[in-house]
Every structure is written in structure tokens, then in C-alpha cells.
Design a protein around this motif. Structure first.
Motif, mmCIF file in Angstrom:
data_model
loop_
_atom_site.group_PDB
_atom_site.id
_atom_site.type_symbol
_atom_site.label_atom_id
_atom_site.label_comp_id
_atom_site.label_asym_id
_atom_site.label_seq_id
_atom_site.Cartn_x
_atom_site.Cartn_y
_atom_site.Cartn_z
ATOM 1 N N LEU A 1 0.713 -0.895 0.245
ATOM 2 C CA LEU A 1 -0.382 -0.027 -0.018
ATOM 3 C C LEU A 1 0.934 0.755 -0.120
ATOM 4 O O LEU A 1 0.332 2.418 -0.706
ATOM 5 N N GLY A 2 2.112 0.994 0.827
ATOM 6 C CA GLY A 2 2.452 2.272 0.998
ATOM 7 C C GLY A 2 3.240 2.590 -0.449
ATOM 8 O O GLY A 2 3.736 3.788 -0.648
ATOM 9 N N TRP A 3 3.525 1.516 -1.118
ATOM 10 C CA TRP A 3 5.048 2.081 -2.386
ATOM 11 C C TRP A 3 3.123 2.276 -2.909
ATOM 12 O O TRP A 3 3.629 3.449 -4.293
ATOM 13 N N ILE A 4 2.499 1.927 -3.459
ATOM 14 C CA ILE A 4 1.140 2.455 -4.432
ATOM 15 C C ILE A 4 0.887 3.719 -4.370
ATOM 16 O O ILE A 4 0.857 4.582 -4.825
ATOM 17 N N ILE A 5 0.506 4.233 -2.793
ATOM 18 C CA ILE A 5 0.746 5.545 -2.286
ATOM 19 C C ILE A 5 1.734 6.283 -2.851
ATOM 20 O O ILE A 5 1.505 7.634 -3.865
ATOM 21 N N TYR B 1 7.135 15.360 -2.695
ATOM 22 C CA TYR B 1 7.557 15.426 -0.622
ATOM 23 C C TYR B 1 6.705 14.597 -0.658
ATOM 24 O O TYR B 1 8.045 13.963 0.371
ATOM 25 N N ALA B 2 5.671 14.401 -0.399
ATOM 26 C CA ALA B 2 4.682 14.333 0.705
ATOM 27 C C ALA B 2 4.793 12.575 0.014
ATOM 28 O O ALA B 2 5.194 11.854 1.401
ATOM 29 N N ALA B 3 5.414 12.531 -1.282
ATOM 30 C CA ALA B 3 5.186 10.182 -0.906
ATOM 31 C C ALA B 3 6.621 10.496 -0.184
ATOM 32 O O ALA B 3 6.228 9.164 0.395
ATOM 33 N N PHE C 1 3.904 9.980 -6.895
ATOM 34 C CA PHE C 1 4.630 10.315 -8.071
ATOM 35 C C PHE C 1 4.343 10.794 -8.961
ATOM 36 O O PHE C 1 4.970 11.867 -10.103
ATOM 37 N N ALA C 2 3.214 10.167 -10.079
ATOM 38 C CA ALA C 2 2.389 10.551 -10.971
ATOM 39 C C ALA C 2 1.550 12.423 -10.824
ATOM 40 O O ALA C 2 1.836 13.088 -11.879
#
Length: 162
Positions: A6-10, A34-36, A15-16
Motif C-alpha cells: 500500500l505504501g508503494w502504491i501511494i 515531497y509527501a511521497a 509521484f504521478a
């Protein structure tokens, strides 16, 4: 395990959204990227990131905010624009994509700069020249944002791999 996925998806979605924000100014470009980093930290781990990472990323975000506004103003000023045309171009940049969804990003700043310059009592020829300058500033700003935001993402990946 599911929290990491889930972390990677977010992170990827942010990024997109960040990269889309280089072209569609209503999206929070650099802020999303930055939030990512924080999402990754909270959901996976902050351990790869030290003070050097955060300092570099914060400086890039600050540079992006400064460049975003300064480059547009530079384009207008470089072609002889007044403060009214800078304000008009900025308003057009914000409103344009909503009024004319497909072409508002280009027409908005151009029309805003032209109208601002006409308001400042310049000739139509000079006003059109300043409108062109707003487009030069806009496209220069977009290129700078793409490069700097990609740099943010690349630094993130490098920090994960090192």
C-alpha cells in the motif's frame, strides 16, 4: 507486507500526481513528490533518509517554488511586460485550465498577459509580444519543473539503493 505494498502504491500515485502537476498547475507538483517521501517513511521506513537527503529535497522544493513564479515573471519582463501583464499572466495561468480545459494552460497566461499589458496602455503589438513572453516563461518553467521533480524522484531511488 500489505502495508508496504500500500505504501508503494501511494508513493507511485503521489509521484504521478507530482509529475502531472508540472503541466496542470492546479495539482500539487513538488508537494506531492515531497509527501511521497513521508508516506514511504511512515509506511515502510525512514531509515534510508538522513539529514543530507532531507536538506537536498527541501532545497529542491524551495527552488521549484521560487522558479515557478520567477521564471514566468522573467518571460513577461524579458519581452517588455509591465507588472499588470505579470499579474494578468498569473491569473490566466490559474484560471485558464478551468475556463478552457484543453487549451487553457496555454491560452490563459497568454490572454492574461496581453490583457494586462493592454490595461497598462501598451500597443496591441507590444501586448502580443508580452503575451508570447508569458508562453516562453511558462514553457521554460515547465521544463525546469520536470527536470527538478525528476531529480527529486531519482535522489529518492538512489537513497533507497545505497
Amino acid at each position: 507486507m500489505w502495508v508496504e505494498v500500500l505504501g508503494w502504491i501511494i508513493v507511485i500515485v503521489l509521484f504521478a500526481v507530482g509529475m502531472a502537476g508540472t503541466i496542470y498547475p492546479i495539482l500539487p507538483g513538488a508537494v506531492a513528490i515531497y509527501a511521497a517521501f513521508f508516506v514511504y517513511g511512515f509506511m515502510i521506513s525512514f531509515s534510508p533518509f538522513g539529514w543530507v537527503f532531507w536538506t537536498l529535497q527541501t532545497l529542491i522544493v524551495a527552488l521549484l517554488f521560487i522558479a515557478d513564479h520567477a521564471v514566468n515573471a522573467w518571460g513577461v519582463k524579458r519581452f517588455g511586460g509591465s507588472k499588470a501583464s505579470i499579474v494578468g499572466s498569473t491569473i490566466g495561468l490559474i484560471i485558464g485550465p478551468f475556463v478552457i480545459p484543453a487549451f487553457g494552460l496555454i491560452i490563459g497566461p497568454f490572454a492574461g498577459a496581453v490583457l494586462g499589458e493592454l490595461y497598462a496602455r501598451s500597443s496591441l503589438e507590444q501586448s502580443l509580444k508580452v503575451g508570447f513572453g508569458s508562453l516562453v516563461g511558462l514553457f521554460t518553467s515547465v521544463v525546469a519543473k520536470i527536470v527538478l521533480q525528476l531529480l527529486m524522484i531519482v535522489l529518492f531511488i538512489i537513497w533507497l539503493l545505497v
